[in-house]
Design an enzyme around this catalytic site. Sequence first.
Site, PDB file in Angstrom:
ATOM      1  CD  GLU A   1     -27.672  32.279 -33.055  1.00  0.00           C
ATOM      2  OE1 GLU A   1     -27.694  31.373 -32.199  1.00  0.00           O
ATOM      3  OE2 GLU A   1     -28.428  32.306 -34.044  1.00  0.00           O
TER       4      GLU A   1
ATOM      5  CE1 TYR B   1     -17.609  27.452 -32.276  1.00  0.00           C
ATOM      6  CE2 TYR B   1     -18.140  29.732 -31.779  1.00  0.00           C
ATOM      7  CZ  TYR B   1     -18.213  28.389 -31.471  1.00  0.00           C
ATOM      8  OH  TYR B   1     -18.905  27.980 -30.346  1.00  0.00           O
TER       9      TYR B   1
HETATM   10  C1  COA Z   1     -14.717  27.503 -26.620  1.00  0.00           C
HETATM   11  C2  COA Z   1     -14.233  26.181 -26.046  1.00  0.00           C
HETATM   12  C3  COA Z   1     -15.275  25.094 -26.326  1.00  0.00           C
HETATM   13  C4  COA Z   1     -12.906  25.793 -26.719  1.00  0.00           C
HETATM   14  O1  COA Z   1     -12.563  24.470 -26.300  1.00  0.00           O
HETATM   15  P1  COA Z   1     -11.061  24.032 -25.997  1.00  0.00           P
HETATM   16  O2  COA Z   1     -11.044  22.543 -25.958  1.00  0.00           O
HETATM   17  O3  COA Z   1     -10.555  24.742 -24.797  1.00  0.00           O
HETATM   18  O4  COA Z   1     -10.299  24.582 -27.294  1.00  0.00           O
HETATM   19  P2  COA Z   1      -9.155  23.838 -28.123  1.00  0.00           P
HETATM   20  O5  COA Z   1      -8.057  23.429 -27.184  1.00  0.00           O
HETATM   21  O6  COA Z   1      -9.777  22.784 -28.956  1.00  0.00           O
HETATM   22  O7  COA Z   1      -8.611  25.013 -29.039  1.00  0.00           O
HETATM   23  C5  COA Z   1      -9.057  25.173 -30.384  1.00  0.00           C
HETATM   24  C6  COA Z   1      -8.854  26.610 -30.812  1.00  0.00           C
HETATM   25  O8  COA Z   1      -9.675  27.482 -30.018  1.00  0.00           O
HETATM   26  C7  COA Z   1      -8.990  28.727 -29.816  1.00  0.00           C
HETATM   27  N1  COA Z   1      -8.612  28.865 -28.407  1.00  0.00           N
HETATM   28  C8  COA Z   1      -8.719  27.910 -27.442  1.00  0.00           C
HETATM   29  N2  COA Z   1      -8.313  28.391 -26.244  1.00  0.00           N
HETATM   30  C9  COA Z   1      -7.923  29.664 -26.476  1.00  0.00           C
HETATM   31  C10 COA Z   1      -7.398  30.696 -25.637  1.00  0.00           C
HETATM   32  N3  COA Z   1      -7.179  30.498 -24.310  1.00  0.00           N
HETATM   33  N4  COA Z   1      -7.126  31.908 -26.182  1.00  0.00           N
HETATM   34  C11 COA Z   1      -7.365  32.137 -27.497  1.00  0.00           C
HETATM   35  N5  COA Z   1      -7.859  31.201 -28.351  1.00  0.00           N
HETATM   36  C12 COA Z   1      -8.122  29.980 -27.846  1.00  0.00           C
HETATM   37  C13 COA Z   1      -7.742  28.646 -30.658  1.00  0.00           C
HETATM   38  O9  COA Z   1      -8.083  29.067 -31.980  1.00  0.00           O
HETATM   39  C14 COA Z   1      -7.477  27.147 -30.651  1.00  0.00           C
HETATM   40  O10 COA Z   1      -6.670  26.741 -31.723  1.00  0.00           O
HETATM   41  P3  COA Z   1      -5.057  26.691 -31.522  1.00  0.00           P
HETATM   42  O11 COA Z   1      -4.821  25.736 -30.396  1.00  0.00           O
HETATM   43  O12 COA Z   1      -4.531  26.200 -32.837  1.00  0.00           O
HETATM   44  O13 COA Z   1      -4.647  28.094 -31.171  1.00  0.00           O
HETATM   45  C15 COA Z   1     -13.973  26.286 -24.509  1.00  0.00           C
HETATM   46  O14 COA Z   1     -13.159  27.402 -24.266  1.00  0.00           O
HETATM   47  C16 COA Z   1     -15.238  26.426 -23.656  1.00  0.00           C
HETATM   48  O15 COA Z   1     -15.833  25.446 -23.220  1.00  0.00           O
HETATM   49  N6  COA Z   1     -15.640  27.685 -23.392  1.00  0.00           N
HETATM   50  C17 COA Z   1     -16.842  27.958 -22.567  1.00  0.00           C
HETATM   51  C18 COA Z   1     -18.093  27.681 -23.330  1.00  0.00           C
HETATM   52  C19 COA Z   1     -18.188  28.529 -24.599  1.00  0.00           C
HETATM   53  O16 COA Z   1     -17.890  29.727 -24.601  1.00  0.00           O
HETATM   54  N7  COA Z   1     -18.637  27.887 -25.692  1.00  0.00           N
HETATM   55  C20 COA Z   1     -18.866  28.546 -26.958  1.00  0.00           C
HETATM   56  C21 COA Z   1     -20.204  29.169 -26.962  1.00  0.00           C
HETATM   57  S1  COA Z   1     -20.614  29.928 -28.525  1.00  0.00           S
END
Ligand code: COA
Length: 147
Positions: free
Chosen positions: A105, A117
């Site tokens: 979710e 995702y």
């Molecule tokens: C969601 C989260 C885990 C992503 O982790 P991250 O290490 O920053 O993400 P990554 O660098 O691995 O990026 C992977 C993909 O995520 C998406 N993404 C990451 N940052 C993004 C941004 N600022 N804007 C849009 N898409 C983004 C993109 O699809 C990206 O792929 P790409 O680099 O080819 O565009 C991180 O933002 C986080 O900790 N968020 C807060 C907690 C949360 O919301 N968790 C999910 C709960 S369901």
Amino acid sequence: MMYRKMVEDDIDGVLKIEEEAFSLPWTRDAFIHEMRNNLHAYYIVALNSEEEIVGYCGMWLVMDESHITNVAVTEKAKGQGIGEALMRESIRIALENEVVLMTLEVRVSNIIAQNLYRKLGFQDGGIRRNYYSDNQEDALVMWVEFK
Ligand SMILES: CC(C)(COP(=O)(O)OP(=O)(O)OC[C@H]1O[C@@H](n2cnc3c(N)ncnc32)[C@H](O)[C@@H]1OP(=O)(O)O)[C@@H](O)C(=O)NCCC(=O)NCCS
């Protein structure tokens, strides 16, 4: 970056990220329960070169299904591919456990996580109305089937 299975000693580091990342963070007791009592739980952590925890991802493995419970990285470590690597590692472990369906979710407003995702093949499922108790936000259910 190194990725390994989470153990109880990692809880302090994981809690710090959990509290920074979520408006409804899990408690220490919840993580202790996951580590000690939940045989279905599988959590992994990401460690930087100083061996600090910079991210984690948890799932429940039940029969041939996996449910992602949480994934987060520290504010400083965002945007470096760590969230994606944690998810890919969870998927690898799920496949090793003969999982065919993975679900989760996500807040309807959390476009960044949804992007991650979708990049990994997740599709939109249903909406769970008023799922999050802090602001009554809806949850989008996402799923991916492995064939
Ligand atoms: C969601 C989260 C885990 C992503 O982790 P991250 O290490 O920053 O993400 P990554 O660098 O691995 O990026 C992977 C993909 O995520 C998406 N993404 C990451 N940052 C993004 C941004 N600022 N804007 C849009 N898409 C983004 C993109 O699809 C990206 O792929 P790409 O680099 O080819 O565009 C991180 O933002 C986080 O900790 N968020 C807060 C907690 C949360 O919301 N968790 C999910 C709960 S369901």
